[in-house]
Each structure stands twice: as C-alpha cells, then as structure tokens.
Design an enzyme around this catalytic site. Sequence first.
Site, PDB file in Angstrom:
ATOM      1  N   SER A 161       0.805  -1.239   0.000  1.00  0.00           N
ATOM      2  CA  SER A 161       0.000   0.000   0.000  1.00  0.00           C
ATOM      3  C   SER A 161       0.829   1.276   0.000  1.00  0.00           C
ATOM      4  O   SER A 161       0.283   2.351  -0.244  1.00  0.00           O
ATOM      5  CB  SER A 161      -0.929   0.006   1.201  1.00  0.00           C
ATOM      6  OG  SER A 161      -1.798  -1.100   1.112  1.00  0.00           O
ATOM      7  N   HIS A 221     -15.342   0.009   3.312  1.00  0.00           N
ATOM      8  CA  HIS A 221     -15.201   1.319   3.943  1.00  0.00           C
ATOM      9  C   HIS A 221     -16.418   2.187   3.695  1.00  0.00           C
ATOM     10  O   HIS A 221     -16.469   3.326   4.138  1.00  0.00           O
ATOM     11  CB  HIS A 221     -13.963   2.039   3.401  1.00  0.00           C
ATOM     12  CG  HIS A 221     -12.680   1.420   3.868  1.00  0.00           C
ATOM     13  ND1 HIS A 221     -11.994   0.455   3.133  1.00  0.00           N
ATOM     14  CD2 HIS A 221     -11.958   1.604   4.997  1.00  0.00           C
ATOM     15  CE1 HIS A 221     -10.901   0.094   3.790  1.00  0.00           C
ATOM     16  NE2 HIS A 221     -10.860   0.769   4.935  1.00  0.00           N
ATOM     17  N   CYS A 256      -7.743   2.333   1.809  1.00  0.00           N
ATOM     18  CA  CYS A 256      -8.816   1.581   1.166  1.00  0.00           C
ATOM     19  C   CYS A 256      -8.375   1.100  -0.211  1.00  0.00           C
ATOM     20  O   CYS A 256      -8.023   1.893  -1.078  1.00  0.00           O
ATOM     21  CB  CYS A 256     -10.056   2.465   1.030  1.00  0.00           C
ATOM     22  SG  CYS A 256     -11.345   1.660   0.040  1.00  0.00           S
TER      23      CYS A 256
END
Lengths: 373, 600
Positions: free
Chosen positions: B311, B354, B367
Amino acid sequence: MLKIDRRLIRNFDWATFSLVILLSIIGIMTIYSATRPLLPNEQPAFHIKQIYWLLIGMSALFLIVSFDYIWLSRFASPLYAAGIVLLLAVLIAGKTGMGAQRWLNIGPLSFQPSEFFRLIFIIFISRYFITVQDRMSLISMLKSFLMFTFIPLVILIKQPDLGTAIILLIMFLSISLAKGLQKKVIALLIILGIISIPFIGNIFWEGLKDYQKNRLIAFMEPDADPAGIGYHINQSKVAIGAGGFLGKGYLHGTQGPFRFLPEKQTDFIFAVFAEEWGLFGSVFLLLVYLALILRGLDTALKAKDEFGKLLASGITFMFSTYFFINVGMTLGIMPVVGIPLPFMSYGGTALLSNFIAAGILINIRARRYELFY
Amino acid sequence: MINNNRDSIRIASLVIIGLFILFTIRLWQLQVLQGKEYRKISTENMLRIIKIPAPRGIIYDRNGIPLVKNSPYFYASLMPEHLENVDINSLAEILGLNSVDLYAKINKKRLNPFEPIKLKESLTFAEIAAVEARRSDFPGLIIDIDMSREYLYGDVGAHLIGYLGKINPSQSKDPEFRDVPPDAFIGQWGAELLFDRTLRGTFGERIIEVDALGREIRPLQDKPPVKGDDLRLSIDINLQKAAEELYADRAGALVALNPNTGEVLGFVSKPSFDPNKFARGISYDQWIELNQDKKLPMLNRALQSQYPPGSTFKIVTATAALNEGVITPETKVNCSGGINYGTWRFGCWKKNGHGTISLHRAIVESCDVYFYEAGKRVGIDKLAEYARRLGLGSETGLPLVKERAGLIPDTKWKLEKRNQQWYLGETFNAAIGQGYVAVTPMQMAQLMSAVANGGFIYSPTIIKLETLPSPARKADVKPETLELVKNGLYGVVNEAGGTGGASRSKIVTVGGKTGTAQVVGIRKSSNLLPERFRDHAWFVAFAPVEKTEIALCAFVEHGGHGGGAAAPIAKLAIEGYFKNKGAERIQGSKEQKKDKNAEN
C-alpha cells in the site's frame, strides 16, 4: 752448510716469483675489501692473517729453492706415507666444517692436510713415473692408480673433500699424460670415460651429501630457487656482472662485504675482485694466471730431467685445475666445488702449500742447466 | 724420451689458452652484455624499502561523533634467514597456530628472501609474554606494533561504513593502489572502500641499506607517512542505533534521507555483520560462515532486496490520479469490501468495506477499492510514468553495492517481456503495489523524500554536504497534488482510524504510509503463519510534516503488517534523529535566553 750458488741467483725465476707475489698482494687487497667492516664494532682480521701467511710462504719458497729438487725424489716415499697418515688423522679427529672434516688442530693452529697432500701426491707420482720405461701401458697405469691413488682418493671422498679428490684424480691423469701414454691407452680412456658417464654418474650421485647434490642442481638450474640452492651461483654472477666494464672501484664493491656473496674471501674471491675491477681488471687477472701457467709449462719443457719435467707439469696442471674450476664456478659455467683460487683465496695452509709449489717450479727452472750434479 | 712428452705439454698449453678465451667471452657476456642488469640487482640487493603505514582517517557521523578509531596491536614476524635455527612446531604451539598453516606461511614463495614473514597478527599479552620468555629459542622472531581499525559501534551501520581487508592481487595491479604495499589493509566495503583514497593517506617510506643478514648499515631516505583525511558521513549514529536496536533479530532495511539535500541520514540493513572481524584479516572459516549464513548478513537489503511495495505505492497512485485530474479530493468511491472483475474478485483488506469514501480517508484507512478505481482511471502506463518520475524502477545511484533497479510494469513491458497484453486486473494489483511492482527500500525512501520536498529527486550521498546539493531532478508534479497527498499521509499517522498510528510521536509531527506486501495469496492473520510465509512490512514516513527534515522508509522482511511491524521502527528512528537535534535546539534557546537576560 748451505751453499748458495751464484748461478742459482742468476737463474732465479723472477718471473714466476713476481707473478705469485703479485697475485698474493691482489688477493690480500681483495680479502680486505670483501671483509671490510660495515659497522663500527666489527674487526675482521682476515687480511692481516693472510699477510703473515704470505711472509711464511715466501720464506718457505726461498728455503725450497735453496735445495736441489732432486732431494724431493729421495724423500718422496716417506712424504707420501706421512701424508696418508695425516689424511687418516683428519678423518678420525678432524673438526667438521660445512658438513665436511678438513682441518686438523695442532695446538692453536688448524690446518688442512689435504692442501699439502696434493703436492706430496704430485712429487710421489712424478718420482714413481720416472721408474716406468717409455710410454705408459694400461697395466702400469692401472698399477699406479690402484697402488698410490686409490687409497688417498677414498680417504678424501670419505672426509668428504670432494674438491681435492677431483683434483687428485685430474692430477693423476694429467701427470700420466705428461709422462706419455700408449695410444691405445688414450683411446681406451676416452671410450671408458664416455661409457661410464651415466653409470658412474649414478653411483656418484647416490654417494653425494645433500649440500653437494644441491650444488649440482643449482649449477644445472640456477634460477630454479634463487634464495635457496642456486643462491651462491646467482649472487656470484650478480657480483661479476655488476662490475661492468671498468668495475665499481676498489672498496666500492657491495656483494662481498654486504654478505650477499657467501664464501666471499675464500671460494668466491674472484667475484669480489671482478665486481670492483670490472672486465678490465678481470681480464688482466686472467692474463696474470695465464702467464704463470704458461711459464710453468715452459719450465716443464726446459727441465733438465724427467722428474723435473713431470713435477713441473704436475704443479702447473694443479694450478690450472684449481684456477679453472674456481673461476669457472664463479662465472656460473662449472658446478660449485669448494676449492680455493690459488694465491688469492683466504686460507693459510693453501697459500703456504702454493708457495712451496711455486718454489719447486722456480727450483726446477733455476737448475735447468745443472746437468751433471 | 723427453721429447715424447713435449707434444702433450704443447697440447695442454693450447687447451689452457682456449679455456682462457672461453672465460674471457663469459666475462664479456656477464659484465658487458648483462652488466647493467646485474648492476641493478646488486644495488637492489642492499636496499630495503620499509613502508610505514599511515594512520587512516577517522570516520565521523554527521554530528562529529567518531565511528571508528585506529588502535594499536602486536604482531609476530620471523626473519627468514633464521628459519633453520627455529623449531617451527614449538613456535606454532606458543603462538597458538596450527603448525601446518605455519609451515604453509613460511614456505610460501617470497620475492625478497630477507623480508620478514608475518606469522600472526593481534597477539594477546599472554602470547607476547610466552614468546618473550623463550626469546633465545627463536632467533629472528620480531614482535612489532601496528595499527588496526576498530569500529566503535560494531555491526551498527556496518553496511554503510564498510570494512578493511588485505589488498587483493587484482587491486595490487591497479595503478590506483601503486603506493600500497602488498600486505596492507585497504577499504574493501562501504564508505571505507568508496573513500579509500581520502582515508588512506600516504604510506611513509624508509629506505635503508642492509646487508644479507638484514642488519641496517645506514639509512638512505626517510619519508614520514601522511595521515589520511577524516571523513564526515551524512548518517546520524543515534538514529542508526535506535533503528537497529528495534530490528533486533528481524531482517529488513531502513533508509532515512534529508529530503532537502539527498544526504543519507540513516542506512540500516539487517542482519548486519561485525566489521571488526575484518579489521585484521578475516579467517577463511569466518568468511565462509558469513557468506553461507541463511540470514544473508552480507546482503545489502536497502539496495539489493526488491519486493512489492504494497500500500505504500498508493502514494504514487494518488499522486498520478490527482495530478492527471482523473480524481479530485471530492471524488467519492463506494467500497463494499471489494470489486468484481470478470470472474475475479479484488478485495479490500477491510472485508466489510469502507463505505463511500473520498481520497483523504482512502489514504488514511488505505482503502484498496478506492485505489483500484483511481488506478483504473489513470491507466497503467500513466501510473508507471509517475512511478518512474518519482524515482522507482531505476537505480538511485548510491554506489555502495551493485544496486537493484526494481520493476515498474506497463503495457510495453508486458508485451516485450511476457509477450502478453495487459489486463485491467493487473492495473488493480499495480495500483495497490502488488503483482509485478517491485521496489527497494532505498527507492521508497527517495520517493517519500520527493513527495515531502515538493517533487525533487536528489542524488543520494553518504557524505555530509558542506555546500549546496547538486541540482535535483524534477518529478514534475503540481505542488497542490503533493500537498493533498501529504495531508493524507499526516492523517495516516495522526487521525483516528489511520493505519500508521504506531508512528505517532510526541516530539515531532510525522506523516507516513503503511504497506504490506503479500508473500502468499491467501490473506490470513499473519501471526499464525510460519515466518517465511508472513507478509513483508513497509512504512514510509516524513517529519516534521510542516517543514520536512527527514524522510524514510522502513522495511521488515516477513514482518507482517506494515502498521504493526514497520511503523514503530520508523517512529524510533525519527525520534532518534530529533532527540539529538532537540538537544542542540534546547542549548541554542538557553543561550538565546542568556543573551536576552543580558540585554534586560
């Protein structure tokens, strides 16, 4: 009492005398240079000792000249016997130097009987050969070898003093040649020599001590191990080569005093000389030796009797052999055999013995006209 | 009868004259033809050149704290001409050496037969005492003193500081090392190698005349050694120590940069090695042990290990999408816990989703679905272009080791290397830093630095800069874009629900991004898996957020989740850096106060 004949003084061989004195002085100068101190606390006295021995040698020379050399033929047998006894004494009681026993200590003196024996041998063989009629046959050659040469040869090899043993053998052959050999004997010797090279070589090799084997290996292949067995030969070549055309100058040589050259004041003294005096000096020195040798051969030709002739040839061949083996070794064209350079190498016994030999040569030449004594 | 042998004497004369001529030719050959050569050898025979090692320059950290020192040690050597008089076996026993090794050392072919043979280095006092007590048994044995390098922090920063080693044969031939004697130690790794010329100094030289016994006859020349120049590295040893301590036994890497200059403030590669083992020559066994260690301590993980960034790559995706205008801060995406593409499902790490989410919170909460969308809108080729602009996919140029370039995939790459077209699913993977994407910790630190400083890529340096840095390459990203991204990164650490809360600091404001690179396809709670299947943990961070002084990347191999494993290390490293700076500041302000008092 001793009567000095006028003719003896007139016929005194000043040439031979001057040549040996010249060589001895060059020798002492070179010994000093080779052993001169580098650090203040060193006091080598080699050259001083050699000067004493030179004086003793000169006295011996004059003493020898004053007697007719015929006397030597009369004393040849007892001399020979005494020589053999001394050699045996060395073998039994001698002190060891370089893995070899050569010296005999008598009080403060230590001397090398083999240095005298080579001379005694020449006198004795010459005396023996004049009893042989005409050219030597194979039988008389073998007889004289077995009777008079074989025993000292064995003792010398046993010591082991290989250098003197080789010299003795060469002396025997060259005096035989001077005496004259039958043609078939010469032919036989040549054939025998060629055939026996590998055979004798092998036995010879097995009988050698390690340091002797190493010297031969080093001679064949000096660069194989420059720090090890080839070291002597390499450093000797370096010293001679470094001399160049004119040399580094007296007392400016380094290979000797800096100890890169082993045995610098004895066996390798020629290299020390050549480094300082160059090609110029070396060729001059060779000419001095050549003059001495040719003069000796001339004395042999002019000798009044056969004993004188054989004796003079024997002595001259001895000088030549020592000279060629020693200088050949320093030049790297002969194996390292530990024999000194006549008149120049440090060593009292050798110098004395060589002066006596020179005295005999002068004696023979001075008495060449005295036919009817 | 007398006439018979006249001939043999005449022949003998001729033979003798012939031999004289032969000898004269030989003399000519030695003295005239080869004379110069032999003259040279005879001169060299007497000269002994003793190289005197120069004290090596000291290596400092950026704050002037010494990292190494030169300490004296004793060694034993033997003059070879005394070899015959020495009992090698009892010598080996006294020195604690294997007699076979000792024989090998002694019998090794040497150039100079009079040069002392080094037998053993770093003698203990017990060994010296044992040798001295039996001095007369070992003629020609020399105990002498030399300097060796001591690395004061052991394995801390070893990959950057490096180590010394004996000059190797190929180096000896290099003109660069012309003045270095054959047994000398030179830099062989890290800064010691890179700046060897600076640190090495100049060997002194004593030329003395010696005789064959090695006795010094007189000195000819004496040139003292010149100490090497000192070196001030850009790293901060406090930061370095703090970071390395937290790694403990875990493998990984951390690179901290000054985003305004490109200076490397911290450089960790764990596990590390102790450079002190190399300082006096590493033994063959130790070398093999180091190189066969399964944990690969000699691998420079900061530059040589490449993994998917997870990420943390969302920084690139966000930057690309914003800068290209395909999303705005207001763009909303609905995350229901994943999206379907064909028969494939691309999940979000948060299974229940989310909900409707905009960029800022998407960064904060990391997310995945939001970034699938963003990646799709940007397209793989644009995404790859931004990744490259921010420094990924190519070497950063830090010359410590052979660096790996990582991989930024695009359609062209896939066609060329795989001979396949690009699928959208692969864009989804790329957008969240999985799949083909591979980066090094060094590259991620540089990326973080570029985002923090407004889009400038500086060439990294390990030397503290006294002048302005060389001009930076521009990433060509609008400042507004980067501000928005930085805001998001601030949120990651400081806002509720942020994945990087573990790096929140009371000393300084930190912004950052977590990353978790999958090792196996199944998402399970990492702690339940055997270590080799656990995910790799990433965290990139910068601080202070307002006016950034440090940007870093922390990476933990098989560490599990980035927020859990890597973020705390990043925090400690940052605090380690600012604590030191803080001390300076506090001192500074006190002095200011004093001044004020004086004025009052």
